[in-house]
Motif scaffolding. Sequence first.
Motif, mmCIF file in Angstrom:
data_model
loop_
_atom_site.group_PDB
_atom_site.id
_atom_site.type_symbol
_atom_site.label_atom_id
_atom_site.label_comp_id
_atom_site.label_asym_id
_atom_site.label_seq_id
_atom_site.Cartn_x
_atom_site.Cartn_y
_atom_site.Cartn_z
ATOM 1 N N GLN A 157 -8.728 3.477 -15.199
ATOM 2 C CA GLN A 157 -9.268 2.715 -14.065
ATOM 3 C C GLN A 157 -10.355 1.738 -14.508
ATOM 4 N N ASN A 158 -11.096 2.112 -15.557
ATOM 5 C CA ASN A 158 -12.176 1.257 -16.066
ATOM 6 C C ASN A 158 -11.852 0.706 -17.455
ATOM 7 N N TRP A 159 -10.579 0.529 -17.710
ATOM 8 C CA TRP A 159 -10.132 0.130 -19.045
ATOM 9 C C TRP A 159 -9.099 -0.979 -18.883
ATOM 10 N N PRO A 160 -9.541 -2.223 -18.675
ATOM 11 C CA PRO A 160 -8.629 -3.333 -18.335
ATOM 12 C C PRO A 160 -7.493 -3.531 -19.330
ATOM 13 N N GLU A 161 -7.757 -3.441 -20.626
ATOM 14 C CA GLU A 161 -6.702 -3.681 -21.611
ATOM 15 C C GLU A 161 -5.620 -2.608 -21.548
ATOM 16 N N TYR A 162 -6.028 -1.377 -21.230
ATOM 17 C CA TYR A 162 -5.058 -0.296 -21.086
ATOM 18 C C TYR A 162 -4.147 -0.562 -19.894
ATOM 19 N N GLN A 163 -4.707 -1.074 -18.805
ATOM 20 C CA GLN A 163 -3.906 -1.428 -17.631
ATOM 21 C C GLN A 163 -2.881 -2.498 -17.982
ATOM 22 N N THR A 164 -3.303 -3.484 -18.758
ATOM 23 C CA THR A 164 -2.374 -4.535 -19.185
ATOM 24 C C THR A 164 -1.287 -3.958 -20.075
ATOM 25 N N LEU A 165 -1.659 -3.022 -20.926
ATOM 26 C CA LEU A 165 -0.715 -2.414 -21.863
ATOM 27 C C LEU A 165 0.406 -1.674 -21.140
ATOM 28 N N ILE A 166 0.066 -0.783 -20.183
ATOM 29 C CA ILE A 166 1.090 0.054 -19.551
ATOM 30 C C ILE A 166 1.554 -0.511 -18.207
ATOM 31 N N GLY A 167 0.839 -1.503 -17.664
ATOM 32 C CA GLY A 167 1.305 -2.209 -16.473
ATOM 33 C C GLY A 167 0.653 -1.840 -15.168
ATOM 34 N N ALA A 168 0.174 -0.598 -15.032
ATOM 35 C CA ALA A 168 -0.413 -0.165 -13.762
ATOM 36 C C ALA A 168 -1.139 1.158 -13.966
ATOM 37 N N VAL A 169 -2.087 1.452 -13.076
ATOM 38 C CA VAL A 169 -2.780 2.742 -13.092
ATOM 39 C C VAL A 169 -2.993 3.211 -11.653
ATOM 40 N N MET A 170 -3.211 4.502 -11.521
ATOM 41 C CA MET A 170 -3.603 5.063 -10.237
ATOM 42 C C MET A 170 -5.095 4.788 -10.022
ATOM 43 N N GLU A 171 -5.429 4.338 -8.825
ATOM 44 C CA GLU A 171 -6.814 3.991 -8.504
ATOM 45 C C GLU A 171 -7.314 4.898 -7.380
ATOM 46 N N PRO A 172 -8.257 5.810 -7.669
ATOM 47 C CA PRO A 172 -8.767 6.702 -6.631
ATOM 48 C C PRO A 172 -9.277 5.917 -5.420
ATOM 49 N N GLY A 173 -8.862 6.366 -4.245
ATOM 50 C CA GLY A 173 -9.316 5.716 -3.020
ATOM 51 C C GLY A 173 -8.294 4.778 -2.419
ATOM 52 N N SER A 174 -7.414 4.223 -3.248
ATOM 53 C CA SER A 174 -6.387 3.312 -2.718
ATOM 54 C C SER A 174 -4.973 3.741 -3.129
ATOM 55 N N SER A 175 -4.810 4.220 -4.355
ATOM 56 C CA SER A 175 -3.516 4.771 -4.758
ATOM 57 C C SER A 175 -3.375 6.177 -4.183
ATOM 58 N N ARG A 176 -2.151 6.663 -4.084
ATOM 59 C CA ARG A 176 -1.957 7.993 -3.514
ATOM 60 C C ARG A 176 -0.682 8.619 -4.062
ATOM 61 N N ARG A 177 -0.616 9.928 -3.888
ATOM 62 C CA ARG A 177 0.603 10.681 -4.170
ATOM 63 C C ARG A 177 1.290 10.933 -2.837
ATOM 64 N N SER A 178 2.502 10.444 -2.683
ATOM 65 C CA SER A 178 3.231 10.659 -1.445
ATOM 66 C C SER A 178 3.613 12.137 -1.322
ATOM 67 N N PRO A 179 3.646 12.697 -0.101
ATOM 68 C CA PRO A 179 3.867 14.134 0.075
ATOM 69 C C PRO A 179 5.144 14.723 -0.517
ATOM 70 N N PRO A 180 6.308 14.047 -0.439
ATOM 71 C CA PRO A 180 7.521 14.731 -0.896
ATOM 72 C C PRO A 180 7.443 15.152 -2.364
ATOM 73 N N GLY A 181 7.799 16.402 -2.620
ATOM 74 C CA GLY A 181 7.867 16.871 -4.002
ATOM 75 C C GLY A 181 9.255 16.694 -4.577
ATOM 76 N N ALA A 182 10.227 16.402 -3.711
ATOM 77 C CA ALA A 182 11.591 16.096 -4.128
ATOM 78 C C ALA A 182 12.001 14.817 -3.416
ATOM 79 N N PHE A 183 12.486 13.843 -4.170
ATOM 80 C CA PHE A 183 12.817 12.561 -3.548
ATOM 81 C C PHE A 183 13.822 11.804 -4.416
ATOM 82 N N PRO A 184 14.600 10.923 -3.777
ATOM 83 C CA PRO A 184 15.536 10.098 -4.544
ATOM 84 C C PRO A 184 14.810 8.950 -5.233
#
Length: 316
Positions: A150-177
């Motif tokens: 979250q505080n490592w800009p070059e790492y975000q560029t490297l892998i493309g995206a990160v989870m951001e506390p407060g705005s990103s989330r885990r959707s409830p389904p534990g099984a999904f298509p």
Amino acid sequence: MKLVPLMALTATMALALPATAQVIVNVKYRPPETVQRVAIPVDPAEKRVKVLIISGQNSYEHDWTGVNNMLRTLMQDTGRFDVRITEDFDHGDLATLKSYDVVLLNYSSRWNYADKDEHRWSKQAEQALFDYVKQGGGLVAYHSSFTSGQNWPEYQTLIGAVMEPGSSRRSPPGAFPVHIVDRTHPITAGMREYVWTYNDDMYTNMRMDPTARIHVLATAHDASASYDAKIAGHKYPAAAYTPEKLKAMKGMDADHPQVWTADYGKGRVFSMTLGHDEVSLHFAGLQSLILRGTEWAATGKVTVPVPEEAKDYPTQ
């Protein structure tokens, strides 16, 4: 009237039945193992793709040691990969990384991804990873690796995206298509349009790096109906997910990237948010993605076949 003995009558009836009365189909199958195997050394003459899994720190809900072992088993059983694991990359260097064709990150710098404290590698080790990929090395970013950076800009560029506390989330389904949205890419060619995962995390509303050159291969749908307390369970308190609050949440009732590729310098990056634990890795769709994605990141080509249960099939 002559009586026929019962046994003789039964035998006569059996002989009269057509040969196809009972069809027994033998399929290639082996029962799942109840213990995880320890990988044995690979003959160097086989010249397999050399994989280094970097791990050793992760968030508390992840069995990273078990997942590492299962990843190694899956890969080595294909006959295509030779896999090593390190749980201490704090002082890693470029020379070490260059002895491998691809690096797989199963690493999170936090015990809980909302923690302020993080365990980062040394500056030398961090720069070594960036230089390795820039100079043509392959990289696989796997599941919990997106809860770092979250505080490592070059790492975000490297892998493309990160989870951001407060705005990103885990959707409830534990099984999904999982929707394979590009089935022309070498990684996903020949796969079904939809594959399933189980006991997994659907990462939604991630912070996508605007400078990363991302090509999305698979998505998952975050539906507001899934947040109903009767469905979502105790981890999703009803007061926090009222209809009004759900409407205000960015990315609700939308598709979200789960698997993608990217270029970083001369290197190839394969990012896969799926694969929470060894249970999800038993599903053929995820096995296909991680095996073929790793080979593509290492070589730019894919020879590992799609498992039968993940193959495309006619629907007409």
